[in-house]
Design a protein around this motif. Structure first.
Motif, short mmCIF file in Angstrom:
data_model
loop_
_atom_site.label_atom_id
_atom_site.label_comp_id
_atom_site.label_asym_id
_atom_site.label_seq_id
_atom_site.Cartn_x
_atom_site.Cartn_y
_atom_site.Cartn_z
N LEU A 25 0.84 -1.20 0.00
CA LEU A 25 0.00 0.00 0.00
C LEU A 25 0.87 1.24 0.00
O LEU A 25 1.98 1.23 0.55
CB LEU A 25 -0.92 0.01 1.23
N PRO A 26 0.40 2.32 -0.62
CA PRO A 26 1.17 3.57 -0.61
C PRO A 26 1.25 4.12 0.81
O PRO A 26 0.34 3.89 1.62
CB PRO A 26 0.36 4.49 -1.52
N ALA A 27 2.31 4.85 1.12
CA ALA A 27 2.46 5.41 2.46
C ALA A 27 1.32 6.35 2.82
O ALA A 27 0.94 6.48 3.98
CB ALA A 27 3.80 6.14 2.57
N VAL A 28 0.75 7.00 1.80
CA VAL A 28 -0.40 7.89 1.98
C VAL A 28 -1.56 7.37 1.13
O VAL A 28 -1.38 7.10 -0.06
CB VAL A 28 -0.06 9.33 1.59
N SER A 29 -2.72 7.20 1.76
CA SER A 29 -3.94 6.78 1.06
C SER A 29 -4.97 7.89 1.17
O SER A 29 -4.94 8.69 2.11
CB SER A 29 -4.49 5.49 1.67
N LEU A 30 -5.91 7.94 0.22
CA LEU A 30 -6.91 9.01 0.21
C LEU A 30 -8.28 8.48 0.62
O LEU A 30 -8.80 7.55 0.02
CB LEU A 30 -7.00 9.64 -1.18
N GLY A 31 -8.85 9.11 1.66
CA GLY A 31 -10.18 8.76 2.13
C GLY A 31 -11.22 9.69 1.55
O GLY A 31 -10.98 10.89 1.38
N LEU A 32 -12.40 9.16 1.24
CA LEU A 32 -13.47 9.94 0.61
C LEU A 32 -14.64 10.17 1.55
O LEU A 32 -15.79 10.25 1.15
CB LEU A 32 -13.94 9.23 -0.67
N GLY A 56 1.05 8.85 -7.07
CA GLY A 56 1.34 7.49 -6.63
C GLY A 56 0.40 6.97 -5.57
O GLY A 56 0.61 5.88 -5.02
N ILE A 57 -0.64 7.74 -5.24
CA ILE A 57 -1.67 7.25 -4.30
C ILE A 57 -2.57 6.29 -5.07
O ILE A 57 -3.32 6.70 -5.95
CB ILE A 57 -2.47 8.41 -3.69
N THR A 58 -2.47 5.03 -4.75
CA THR A 58 -3.23 3.99 -5.45
C THR A 58 -4.42 3.50 -4.64
O THR A 58 -5.26 2.77 -5.17
CB THR A 58 -2.32 2.79 -5.75
N HIS A 59 -4.49 3.88 -3.36
CA HIS A 59 -5.53 3.36 -2.47
C HIS A 59 -6.57 4.44 -2.18
O HIS A 59 -6.24 5.50 -1.65
CB HIS A 59 -4.90 2.87 -1.16
N ARG A 289 4.43 -0.59 12.63
CA ARG A 289 3.21 -1.40 12.53
C ARG A 289 2.14 -0.68 11.69
O ARG A 289 1.14 -1.28 11.31
CB ARG A 289 2.67 -1.71 13.93
N VAL A 290 2.35 0.59 11.41
CA VAL A 290 1.44 1.37 10.56
C VAL A 290 1.87 1.20 9.11
O VAL A 290 3.01 1.48 8.74
CB VAL A 290 1.46 2.86 10.96
N THR A 291 0.95 0.72 8.28
CA THR A 291 1.24 0.47 6.87
C THR A 291 1.13 1.74 6.05
O THR A 291 1.99 2.06 5.23
CB THR A 291 0.26 -0.58 6.30
#
Length: 328
Positions: A25-32, A56-59, A289-291
């Motif tokens: 998973l990318p270090a930063v993900s985008l929440g909607l 590069g945010i894929t999640h 432990r944080v992905t």
């Protein structure tokens, strides 16, 4: 003009293995959660999604009730996916959840098998997908056997409606039980989504240990305490801020004591050459432990600001000590 993703999108974003799974998973993900509903500017939502992918945010993280109105964030994301990203589905991690009130009657809430599977079916129709990559039980249901909730998660994987499963807002003991049940069923728990920030330390009271010991990933939400850990509140509550209009960040939470802490944290962030938001995100990511960390945004500029945290992630022992002294 048709959208073409940046050819450099994978060059600067780090990707981390989710627990002991095969998924990166990318270090930063985008929440909607907010700013992608039918009350929001669709062009701005489109710009944020495509810009995030360029970085590069894929999640992209959804839930059945995200909007407002409930369900509209999934509908809008589905339109953006179809219009702009249709050829890139296999480069994306798309997640959804069920667990909060979605429709009337006894079957539109909590953690029954009936609700979870019906909700996922509805989410897939709204987004226009055959499957999501991750499907979550959004909260623990004290009135439904945990075995039933976990069997529903196992079932959707076996039906091909989800590739992986997760849980959110579960405490340490229930998380361990969920892990054990899913392991017996043959569908391992991939990830846990807790609320975690400098101002919300509950996951440190056992949850992160459970996740680390069991090889389960972690994706904290609200790492900026819904905007409190940004430069927005350095001088109190500004007009038109989330605290003035949102039920999720009430003005009474923003005390003089908290503002004083925010100001001191900001001073340290400036010394580190970061914005307060960047330091707050780096602080969450400091734990191995944080992905990945889940951000929200209302503009492409905010996404840029958050992603820039990756340029300065390490903390010295002295900096961590100073942060603890400020927070206590």
């Amino acid at each position: 003009m048709a959208y073409t993703p940046s050819s450099a999108r994978y060059q600067s974003m780090p990707y981390k293995r989710c627990g002991t799974s095969g998924l990166l998973l990318p270090a930063v993900s985008l929440g909607l959660w907010q700013n992608f509903g039918d009350v929001d500017d669709f062009a701005n939502a489109t710009a944020m999604i495509t810009h995030a992918f360029d970085l590069g945010i894929t999640h992209f993280d959804l839930a059945n009730n995200y909007g407002p109105s409930p369900g509209s964030a999934e509908i809008n994301f589905g339109k953006i996916l179809k219009n702009e990203l249709a050829g890139y589905r296999d480069e994306l991690i798309i997640s959804s959840k069920a667990g909060y009130t979605m429709w009337d009657g006894p079957y539109g809430d909590w953690g029954s098998r009936k609700y979870l599977i019906s909700s996922l079916d509805q989410s897939l129709k709204r987004i226009g997908l055959e499957y999501v990559d991750i499907f979550y039980s959004h909260r623990y249901d004290p009135n439904t056997p945990l075995e039933e909730t976990m069997m529903a998660l196992d079932q959707v994987v076996r039906q091909g409606k989800a590739l992986y499963v997760g849980i959110s807002n579960y405490g340490p003991a229930h998380t361990q039980r969920a892990i054990d049940i899913l392991k017996q069923l043959g569908t391992p728990l991939l990830i846990h989504q807790p609320k975690y920030s400098m101002f919300e330390r509950t996951p440190e009271k056992g949850l992160l240990d459970v996740l680390g010991q069991n090889g389960v990933g972690c994706i904290p939400f609200s790492p900026l305490a819904q905007g409190l850990l940004t430069n927005k509140y350095l001088k109190g509550i500004p007009e038109h801020s989330r605290a003035t209009r949102s039920v999720s960040l009430k003005p009474e939470f923003i005390t003089d004591e908290k503002i004083a802490k925010v100001q001191k944290l900001n001073e340290l962030a400036v010394k580190r050459g970061q914005t307060l938001a960047q330091m707050a995100l780096a602080w969450v990511l400091r734990d191995n432990r944080v992905t990945t960390v889940l951000i929200g945004a209302s503009s492409t500029k905010q996404i840029d600001d958050c992603v820039t945290c990756l340029k300065n992630l390490p903390f010295s022992d002295e900096e961590l000590k100073q942060i603890e002294e400020i927070l206590h």
